[in-house]
Design a protein around this motif. Structure first.
Motif, PDB file in Angstrom:
ATOM      1  N   LEU A 310       3.393   1.713  -2.377  1.00 59.53           N
ATOM      2  CA  LEU A 310       4.701   1.927  -1.732  1.00 59.53           C
ATOM      3  C   LEU A 310       4.692   1.409  -0.299  1.00 59.53           C
ATOM      4  O   LEU A 310       5.672   0.824   0.167  1.00 59.53           O
ATOM      5  CB  LEU A 310       5.055   3.420  -1.760  1.00 59.53           C
ATOM      6  N   GLU A 311       3.577   1.611   0.391  1.00 61.28           N
ATOM      7  CA  GLU A 311       3.498   1.210   1.794  1.00 61.28           C
ATOM      8  C   GLU A 311       3.560  -0.305   1.977  1.00 61.28           C
ATOM      9  O   GLU A 311       4.080  -0.795   2.974  1.00 61.28           O
ATOM     10  CB  GLU A 311       2.208   1.746   2.421  1.00 61.28           C
ATOM     11  N   ILE A 312       3.025  -1.067   1.015  1.00 60.08           N
ATOM     12  CA  ILE A 312       3.026  -2.525   1.181  1.00 60.08           C
ATOM     13  C   ILE A 312       4.317  -3.165   0.697  1.00 60.08           C
ATOM     14  O   ILE A 312       4.443  -4.393   0.722  1.00 60.08           O
ATOM     15  CB  ILE A 312       1.818  -3.185   0.473  1.00 60.08           C
ATOM     16  N   GLY A 313       5.276  -2.341   0.246  1.00 63.19           N
ATOM     17  CA  GLY A 313       6.596  -2.888  -0.024  1.00 63.19           C
ATOM     18  C   GLY A 313       7.100  -2.814  -1.442  1.00 63.19           C
ATOM     19  O   GLY A 313       8.209  -3.276  -1.734  1.00 63.19           O
ATOM     20  N   HIS A 314       6.343  -2.224  -2.355  1.00 60.92           N
ATOM     21  CA  HIS A 314       6.827  -2.104  -3.737  1.00 60.92           C
ATOM     22  C   HIS A 314       7.797  -0.935  -3.850  1.00 60.92           C
ATOM     23  O   HIS A 314       7.643   0.085  -3.180  1.00 60.92           O
ATOM     24  CB  HIS A 314       5.656  -1.887  -4.700  1.00 60.92           C
ATOM     25  N   SER A 315       8.799  -1.090  -4.711  1.00 57.28           N
ATOM     26  CA  SER A 315       9.692   0.027  -5.011  1.00 57.28           C
ATOM     27  C   SER A 315       8.946   1.051  -5.858  1.00 57.28           C
ATOM     28  O   SER A 315       7.866   0.782  -6.391  1.00 57.28           O
ATOM     29  CB  SER A 315      10.914  -0.470  -5.786  1.00 57.28           C
ATOM     30  N   HIS A 316       9.536   2.232  -5.992  1.00 60.67           N
ATOM     31  CA  HIS A 316       8.921   3.296  -6.782  1.00 60.67           C
ATOM     32  C   HIS A 316       8.698   2.831  -8.219  1.00 60.67           C
ATOM     33  O   HIS A 316       7.595   2.967  -8.772  1.00 60.67           O
ATOM     34  CB  HIS A 316       9.833   4.528  -6.766  1.00 60.67           C
ATOM     35  N   ARG A 317       9.731   2.286  -8.839  1.00 60.40           N
ATOM     36  CA  ARG A 317       9.618   1.848 -10.230  1.00 60.40           C
ATOM     37  C   ARG A 317       8.571   0.750 -10.385  1.00 60.40           C
ATOM     38  O   ARG A 317       7.774   0.764 -11.331  1.00 60.40           O
ATOM     39  CB  ARG A 317      10.971   1.342 -10.736  1.00 60.40           C
ATOM     40  N   ARG A 318       8.578  -0.226  -9.451  1.00 58.83           N
ATOM     41  CA  ARG A 318       7.645  -1.340  -9.597  1.00 58.83           C
ATOM     42  C   ARG A 318       6.213  -0.899  -9.357  1.00 58.83           C
ATOM     43  O   ARG A 318       5.280  -1.406  -9.986  1.00 58.83           O
ATOM     44  CB  ARG A 318       8.017  -2.484  -8.655  1.00 58.83           C
ATOM     45  N   ALA A 319       5.996   0.049  -8.442  1.00 57.93           N
ATOM     46  CA  ALA A 319       4.652   0.567  -8.232  1.00 57.93           C
ATOM     47  C   ALA A 319       4.122   1.196  -9.512  1.00 57.93           C
ATOM     48  O   ALA A 319       2.960   1.001  -9.897  1.00 57.93           O
ATOM     49  CB  ALA A 319       4.644   1.583  -7.093  1.00 57.93           C
ATOM     50  N   VAL A 320       4.972   1.946 -10.200  1.00 57.59           N
ATOM     51  CA  VAL A 320       4.571   2.565 -11.462  1.00 57.59           C
ATOM     52  C   VAL A 320       4.274   1.503 -12.508  1.00 57.59           C
ATOM     53  O   VAL A 320       3.266   1.560 -13.218  1.00 57.59           O
ATOM     54  CB  VAL A 320       5.668   3.533 -11.961  1.00 57.59           C
ATOM     55  N   LEU A 321       5.149   0.504 -12.614  1.00 57.86           N
ATOM     56  CA  LEU A 321       4.948  -0.548 -13.614  1.00 57.86           C
ATOM     57  C   LEU A 321       3.675  -1.355 -13.338  1.00 57.86           C
ATOM     58  O   LEU A 321       2.978  -1.773 -14.277  1.00 57.86           O
ATOM     59  CB  LEU A 321       6.169  -1.471 -13.660  1.00 57.86           C
ATOM     60  N   LEU A 322       3.353  -1.576 -12.071  1.00 58.20           N
ATOM     61  CA  LEU A 322       2.108  -2.281 -11.741  1.00 58.20           C
ATOM     62  C   LEU A 322       0.887  -1.445 -12.116  1.00 58.20           C
ATOM     63  O   LEU A 322      -0.123  -1.989 -12.589  1.00 58.20           O
ATOM     64  CB  LEU A 322       2.079  -2.623 -10.252  1.00 58.20           C
ATOM     65  N   MET A 323       0.969  -0.142 -11.909  1.00 61.23           N
ATOM     66  CA  MET A 323      -0.129   0.725 -12.342  1.00 61.23           C
ATOM     67  C   MET A 323      -0.249   0.723 -13.861  1.00 61.23           C
ATOM     68  O   MET A 323      -1.356   0.750 -14.416  1.00 61.23           O
ATOM     69  CB  MET A 323       0.095   2.146 -11.814  1.00 61.23           C
ATOM     70  N   TYR A 324       0.896   0.671 -14.551  1.00 60.16           N
ATOM     71  CA  TYR A 324       0.867   0.542 -16.010  1.00 60.16           C
ATOM     72  C   TYR A 324       0.157  -0.754 -16.399  1.00 60.16           C
ATOM     73  O   TYR A 324      -0.650  -0.781 -17.336  1.00 60.16           O
ATOM     74  CB  TYR A 324       2.291   0.491 -16.582  1.00 60.16           C
ATOM     75  N   ALA A 325       0.501  -1.850 -15.704  1.00 55.24           N
ATOM     76  CA  ALA A 325      -0.098  -3.148 -16.017  1.00 55.24           C
ATOM     77  C   ALA A 325      -1.609  -3.109 -15.828  1.00 55.24           C
ATOM     78  O   ALA A 325      -2.369  -3.637 -16.654  1.00 55.24           O
ATOM     79  CB  ALA A 325       0.522  -4.231 -15.143  1.00 55.24           C
TER      80      ALA A 325
END
Length: 372
Positions: A310-325
């Motif tokens: 979140l701190e480096i600029g990802h939205s909440h949803r995208r941070a979750v999706l990246l962790m999923y990836a």
């Protein structure tokens, strides 16, 4: 396979329906996550996702006992599954008490160990450690220690990563699907029975996790809480332990299109760690970080991996999706590398890892250029 799909569907449907009841019960009894400085949610949100998922797991187990193929193999399937449901109910109860009254770290840890010991007493435990073309038998004390350590470690890792809406449930769902694929394919290609307690548990676990996601994904209407995060970590760990008890290491020699790699016998032991590599790394870093600061390893902070995304600029949803990836990359990559021999699978894994890393660091910069 069709009966496992039924188990998956029952767990998903029952969990989804029970979640609304659990959410109302949480609000009635005051099991609500207040807004704190280290949290990312903006409004108080009810807990009790754990009881809803436990209900889904129990319903899936009861339905499975009446399915023709699985019920014909009762000894191979339902003994371990029943033990895991009982132990899961205990660790979920510990989590419910924590969601209501905020237990101290030692009391929570004692509850986790007790749940692990219950499962061991009911017969779910490591019987051996795999070696190359052989295995090392464990005595009763060693078996208890290895089993409880894996269970408690996995439960805590999932609990630590549960910091964004839908993150823990989604990551464990991915891991459960990967482990189900591994267990089922390994049984088929090695000529073993397809009635496997590990496959039943992971099919039900994936369904329960996906059933809670409509309520738990951003913006979440409810949290799974400690009752949910510890439960799903517990079931995932016990599934892998169950598989080692059903299939001796020396019987798992065949992979897809030839000999399996040595990882095929190691994976039941290490897959929970592989699937949850991100939260395990996060857990280790948190312990080091807090200990160096002179604080308790269990004291909360806002420096987890998901907070940094979140701190480096990802939205909440995208941070979750990246962790999923990342979870999917490690989970399915481990399965593919273990079941396929040769360097092709390793090359594919490396390429996907580079793509995932690029997405983590480049997408925020692209956003800045788009909006500037």
């Amino acid at each position: 396979m069709r009966e496992y799909l039924v188990v998956f569907g029952v767990a998903l449907g029952v969990t989804y329906l029970l979640a609304s009841i659990a959410r109302m019960a949480a609000m009635r009894f005051g099991a609500v996550a207040k807004v704190r400085d280290r949290d990312v949610h903006a409004i108080p949100t009810p807990y009790f996702g754990g009881p809803a998922m436990l209900g889904g797991l129990l319903a899936a187990y009861l339905v499975a006992t009446n399915l023709p193929f699985l019920s014909r193999n009762e000894d191979a399937v339902f003994g371990d599954a029943r033990a895991v449901i009982i132990g899961g109910a205990l660790i979920c109860l510990v989590g419910v008490i924590d969601d209501l009254f905020e237990l101290d770290a030692l009391s929570k840890f004692a509850g986790q160990v007790l749940a692990g010991l219950v499962v061991v007493a009911l017969g779910v435990q490591f019987l051996y450690l795999p070696l190359y073309n052989n295995y090392l038998g464990l005595d009763s004390v060693q078996s208890i220690i290895f089993t409880v350590v894996l269970i408690v470690g996995t439960a805590n890792a999932v609990n630590f990563v549960d910091g964004l809406d839908g993150l823990a449930a989604g990551m464990v769902a991915i891991g459960a699907v990967a482990f189900f694929s591994f267990a089922f394919i390994l049984a088929v290609v090695n000529g073993e029975t397809r009635a496997i307690a590990a496959a039943l548990l992971t099919a039900a676990l994936a369904g329960a996790c996906l059933g809670i996601l409509p309520h738990n994904f951003f913006p979440a209407r409810m949290f799974i809480g400690d009752s949910g995060s510890m439960l799903i970590g517990f079931v995932l760990a016990c599934s892998s332990i169950s598989l080692t008890g059903q299939f001796p290491a020396t019987s798992l020699s065949e992979g897809i299109g030839g000999d399996a790699s040595f990882l095929a016998v190691l994976l039941p032991l290490f897959l929970p760690f592989a699937i949850l590599m991100v939260p395990f790394v996060d857990l280790a870093l948190a312990v080091v970080r807090r200990t160096r600061a002179g604080r308790s390893p269990f004291s909360p902070d806002k420096m987890h991996i998901h907070h940094r995304l979140l701190e480096i600029g990802h939205s909440h949803r995208r941070a979750v999706l990246l962790m999923y990836a990342a979870a999917g990359l490690v989970a399915f990559g481990s399965v593919v590398v273990s079941l396929f021999s040769g360097w092709t699978s390793f090359i594919g894994f490396v390429v996907l890892a580079l793509v995932t890393a690029a997405a983590v660091f480049l997408l925020p910069r692209l956003d800045e250029k788009v909006w500037s």
